[in-house]
Design an enzyme around this catalytic site. Sequence first.
Site, PDB file in Angstrom:
ATOM      1  N   LYS A 131      34.144  45.961  49.750  1.00 47.24           N
ATOM      2  CA  LYS A 131      34.408  44.912  48.765  1.00 47.24           C
ATOM      3  C   LYS A 131      33.086  44.318  48.310  1.00 47.24           C
ATOM      4  O   LYS A 131      32.304  43.841  49.131  1.00 47.24           O
ATOM      5  CB  LYS A 131      35.284  43.822  49.390  1.00 47.24           C
ATOM      6  CG  LYS A 131      35.600  42.672  48.444  1.00 47.24           C
ATOM      7  CD  LYS A 131      36.602  41.739  49.075  1.00 47.24           C
ATOM      8  CE  LYS A 131      36.878  40.518  48.196  1.00 47.24           C
ATOM      9  NZ  LYS A 131      37.871  39.622  48.839  1.00 47.24           N
ATOM     10  N   ASP A 143      31.424  41.012  37.663  1.00 47.69           N
ATOM     11  CA  ASP A 143      30.181  41.738  37.940  1.00 47.69           C
ATOM     12  C   ASP A 143      30.329  42.746  39.080  1.00 47.69           C
ATOM     13  O   ASP A 143      29.367  43.416  39.444  1.00 47.69           O
ATOM     14  CB  ASP A 143      29.049  40.749  38.253  1.00 47.69           C
ATOM     15  CG  ASP A 143      29.419  39.778  39.370  1.00 47.69           C
ATOM     16  OD1 ASP A 143      30.306  40.108  40.174  1.00 47.69           O
ATOM     17  OD2 ASP A 143      28.813  38.691  39.428  1.00 47.69           O
ATOM     18  N   GLY A 144      31.513  42.809  39.665  1.00 49.82           N
ATOM     19  CA  GLY A 144      31.739  43.796  40.723  1.00 49.82           C
ATOM     20  C   GLY A 144      31.175  43.403  42.074  1.00 49.82           C
ATOM     21  O   GLY A 144      31.267  44.159  43.028  1.00 49.82           O
ATOM     22  N   ARG A 194      36.242  46.403  54.585  1.00 49.83           N
ATOM     23  CA  ARG A 194      37.573  46.012  55.052  1.00 49.83           C
ATOM     24  C   ARG A 194      38.301  47.243  55.564  1.00 49.83           C
ATOM     25  O   ARG A 194      38.069  48.363  55.093  1.00 49.83           O
ATOM     26  CB  ARG A 194      38.393  45.428  53.896  1.00 49.83           C
ATOM     27  CG  ARG A 194      37.684  44.372  53.119  1.00 49.83           C
ATOM     28  CD  ARG A 194      38.668  43.558  52.342  1.00 49.83           C
ATOM     29  NE  ARG A 194      39.117  44.186  51.109  1.00 49.83           N
ATOM     30  CZ  ARG A 194      39.754  43.506  50.157  1.00 49.83           C
ATOM     31  NH1 ARG A 194      40.017  42.225  50.325  1.00 49.83           N
ATOM     32  NH2 ARG A 194      40.124  44.105  49.053  1.00 49.83           N
ATOM     33  N   ARG A 201      49.379  46.941  47.125  1.00 42.66           N
ATOM     34  CA  ARG A 201      49.834  45.575  46.816  1.00 42.66           C
ATOM     35  C   ARG A 201      51.113  45.620  45.991  1.00 42.66           C
ATOM     36  O   ARG A 201      51.418  46.649  45.371  1.00 42.66           O
ATOM     37  CB  ARG A 201      48.741  44.873  45.985  1.00 42.66           C
ATOM     38  CG  ARG A 201      47.409  44.819  46.701  1.00 42.66           C
ATOM     39  CD  ARG A 201      46.253  45.060  45.737  1.00 42.66           C
ATOM     40  NE  ARG A 201      44.995  45.215  46.491  1.00 42.66           N
ATOM     41  CZ  ARG A 201      44.240  44.216  46.880  1.00 42.66           C
ATOM     42  NH1 ARG A 201      44.580  42.982  46.554  1.00 42.66           N
ATOM     43  NH2 ARG A 201      43.158  44.418  47.572  1.00 42.66           N
ATOM     44  N   ASP A 270      49.183  40.463  43.011  1.00 40.77           N
ATOM     45  CA  ASP A 270      48.165  41.480  43.296  1.00 40.77           C
ATOM     46  C   ASP A 270      47.449  41.184  44.610  1.00 40.77           C
ATOM     47  O   ASP A 270      46.613  41.970  45.040  1.00 40.77           O
ATOM     48  CB  ASP A 270      47.152  41.574  42.148  1.00 40.77           C
ATOM     49  CG  ASP A 270      46.503  40.244  41.826  1.00 40.77           C
ATOM     50  OD1 ASP A 270      47.241  39.268  41.594  1.00 40.77           O
ATOM     51  OD2 ASP A 270      45.263  40.164  41.817  1.00 40.77           O
ATOM     52  N   ASN A 271      47.776  40.064  45.238  1.00 39.92           N
ATOM     53  CA  ASN A 271      47.149  39.733  46.515  1.00 39.92           C
ATOM     54  C   ASN A 271      48.162  39.741  47.650  1.00 39.92           C
ATOM     55  O   ASN A 271      47.926  39.143  48.691  1.00 39.92           O
ATOM     56  CB  ASN A 271      46.481  38.350  46.434  1.00 39.92           C
ATOM     57  CG  ASN A 271      45.254  38.370  45.531  1.00 39.92           C
ATOM     58  OD1 ASN A 271      44.658  39.418  45.296  1.00 39.92           O
ATOM     59  ND2 ASN A 271      44.887  37.224  45.006  1.00 39.92           N
ATOM     60  N   ASP A 280      43.053  39.873  50.911  1.00 38.28           N
ATOM     61  CA  ASP A 280      42.258  39.191  49.885  1.00 38.28           C
ATOM     62  C   ASP A 280      41.955  37.743  50.229  1.00 38.28           C
ATOM     63  O   ASP A 280      42.475  36.797  49.633  1.00 38.28           O
ATOM     64  CB  ASP A 280      42.930  39.286  48.509  1.00 38.28           C
ATOM     65  CG  ASP A 280      42.600  40.603  47.830  1.00 38.28           C
ATOM     66  OD1 ASP A 280      42.108  41.518  48.527  1.00 38.28           O
ATOM     67  OD2 ASP A 280      42.820  40.729  46.618  1.00 38.28           O
TER      68      ASP A 280
HETATM   69  P1  AMP Z   1      41.521  37.999  43.181  1.00 37.50           P
HETATM   70  O1  AMP Z   1      42.714  37.205  42.755  1.00 37.50           O
HETATM   71  O2  AMP Z   1      40.307  37.168  43.442  1.00 37.50           O
HETATM   72  O3  AMP Z   1      41.832  38.857  44.380  1.00 37.50           O
HETATM   73  O4  AMP Z   1      41.096  38.978  41.992  1.00 37.50           O
HETATM   74  C1  AMP Z   1      41.811  39.174  40.807  1.00 37.50           C
HETATM   75  C2  AMP Z   1      41.272  40.372  40.060  1.00 37.50           C
HETATM   76  O5  AMP Z   1      39.929  40.137  39.652  1.00 37.50           O
HETATM   77  C3  AMP Z   1      41.247  41.660  40.856  1.00 37.50           C
HETATM   78  O6  AMP Z   1      41.535  42.718  39.978  1.00 37.50           O
HETATM   79  C4  AMP Z   1      39.806  41.738  41.330  1.00 37.50           C
HETATM   80  O7  AMP Z   1      39.395  43.054  41.587  1.00 37.50           O
HETATM   81  C5  AMP Z   1      39.076  41.146  40.147  1.00 37.50           C
HETATM   82  N1  AMP Z   1      37.789  40.530  40.506  1.00 37.50           N
HETATM   83  C6  AMP Z   1      37.591  39.401  41.229  1.00 37.50           C
HETATM   84  N2  AMP Z   1      36.287  39.134  41.316  1.00 37.50           N
HETATM   85  C7  AMP Z   1      35.626  40.113  40.672  1.00 37.50           C
HETATM   86  C8  AMP Z   1      34.247  40.409  40.422  1.00 37.50           C
HETATM   87  N3  AMP Z   1      33.274  39.617  40.850  1.00 37.50           N
HETATM   88  N4  AMP Z   1      33.979  41.513  39.720  1.00 37.50           N
HETATM   89  C9  AMP Z   1      34.937  42.316  39.257  1.00 37.50           C
HETATM   90  N5  AMP Z   1      36.235  42.109  39.452  1.00 37.50           N
HETATM   91  C10 AMP Z   1      36.595  41.013  40.149  1.00 37.50           C
HETATM   92 MG    MG Z   2      42.821  40.261  44.743  1.00 46.28          MG
END
Ligand code: AMP
Ligand code: MG
Length: 521
Positions: A131, A143-144, A194, A201, A270-271, A280
């Site tokens: 992650k 930004d990944g 992880r 999900r 999605d979580n 998550d």
């Molecule tokens: P989350 O609710 O934080 O688990 O994330 C919601 C969505 O945003 C998921 O598709 C994650 O992969 C994406 N995401 C969260 N943070 C980033 C990040 N810094 N760069 C790219 N994708 C992100």
């Molecule tokens: Mg998520």
Amino acid sequence: MSFSPRSTGLLQSIEQVQAALSQTREEAFAQLGPAFLTRLPATPLPAPYAAGFSAQTAALLGFDPALAQDPGFADFFCGNTTRAWPPEALPYASVYSGHQFGVWAGQLGDGRALNLGEISHDGQRYELQLKGAGRTPYSRMGDGRAVLRSSIREYLCSEAMHHLGIPTTRALCVIGSDQTVWRETQESTAVVTRVAPSFVRFGHFEHFAANDLPTELQALADHVIARFYPACTQADDPYLALLQAVVEATADLLAQWQAVGFCHGVMNTDNLSLLGLTIDYGPFGFMDGFDAGFICNHSDTQGRYAYRQQPQAAYWSLFRLAQALLPLFGRQYPETGREERVIEDAQRVLETFKTRFGPALAARIQAKLGLATTQPGDTALVERLFEIMQASRADFTLTFRHLARLAKRPPADASADAPVRDLFLDRAACDAWLTEYRTRLASETRDDAARANAMNQVNPRYVLRNHLAQNAILRAEEQDFSEMERLAAVLRHPFDEQPGQEAYAALPPDWAATLTVSCSS
Ligand code: AMP
Ligand code: MG
């Protein structure tokens, strides 16, 4: 690439880990094909270093702790070596969709997570996921990357939850870097590895349903059933049985969260895991002072995922999962009237969330209070306890932990009750409840010592309070990871007294109240 068979023992080198990953690749989620994922290497991370390593998670995978000493360790677990992997063996990001804060968000996906593949050990298979390993086709505006702060929180909480006996994804290691990214401020990045049997999900199913891809939807359901819920194949309707199994796993998970005062913070579809794992870790929080309306996520302005809302949020999300699975249900029915019967079936299964969750939580609270029997007034007794805890914002963890030390007979010296009483601003209300509780305990045959012993096995002394995580993070940001590992070690024995570690069980300092955690991670 040389390969050492698993029978020779634990994997000690990165080379062996890589070989083991290649060996199990054929049977992974990845076999579902390109509609489900995109293969790509990780984005290089400059000057990676090992910030944390869990020997416990390593053991799960059959990794020798010596692995952390391999000179290639940090490069491997931040994904730097993946650029040299053959195209068909590259890590992959999976696609999913989902409802965020109750609103359909469309396509999401692993925007910053890359799956390395599977490790098989002791008859179990685990997927390894990096992650924060860089952008993917599903990153949208992101930004990944993941910041060191959140990676440490995920690492610590995965360990804490597992050792509390709560189903969760695990964390193997944290790799830091001096690369920075912008969140509310400039922060250094990290990659956390992880580990879970599956990262599927609810949103994975929603994705294929929303895009009207029934073949893929079914393939995904078949994969999950074959690997994780094989008993479903025996049912009249295997897919309905799958929904039932996920309803049960989710209800049990929620009962466990509620019973330790854990708030997830972002219970979007999605979580939520198909396996009922806590997944998550973002703006999660363990409650300090009890507040049923506690919102751990600063970004959750409406309190959708407040402590008291969590079971309802889970039920709502299961409803979305059921809706996604609808095209698969009812193949055993004749065409005419099938739709009505299918909807009825799905509703009936969804209703079992309530009949499962309520008693599951009640049983946990009963155990937390050290009651070996169930009696008519118990619900009211519990309700009154939560009322006075709420009014005094009594510490959730310590209230239950200290109740174990309460003598069944009223003590001659009232100061003996001080550990519990001192948690309540309203001492009179506390005393009144303690009298009621003692009357109730008098009807139990178990003696004080046996009851205390039983209570101490379900009421943790140590939980990952926000300020404890914060202390570890502040030190880690100065390149000192000793506090993080010390804290992790304490959290691996949450029910033990652990003499000398009292500070980790103490009430939070005043500054803890000013800590905020948001979606930004
Ligand atoms: P989350 O609710 O934080 O688990 O994330 C919601 C969505 O945003 C998921 O598709 C994650 O992969 C994406 N995401 C969260 N943070 C980033 C990040 N810094 N760069 C790219 N994708 C992100
Ligand atoms: Mg998520």
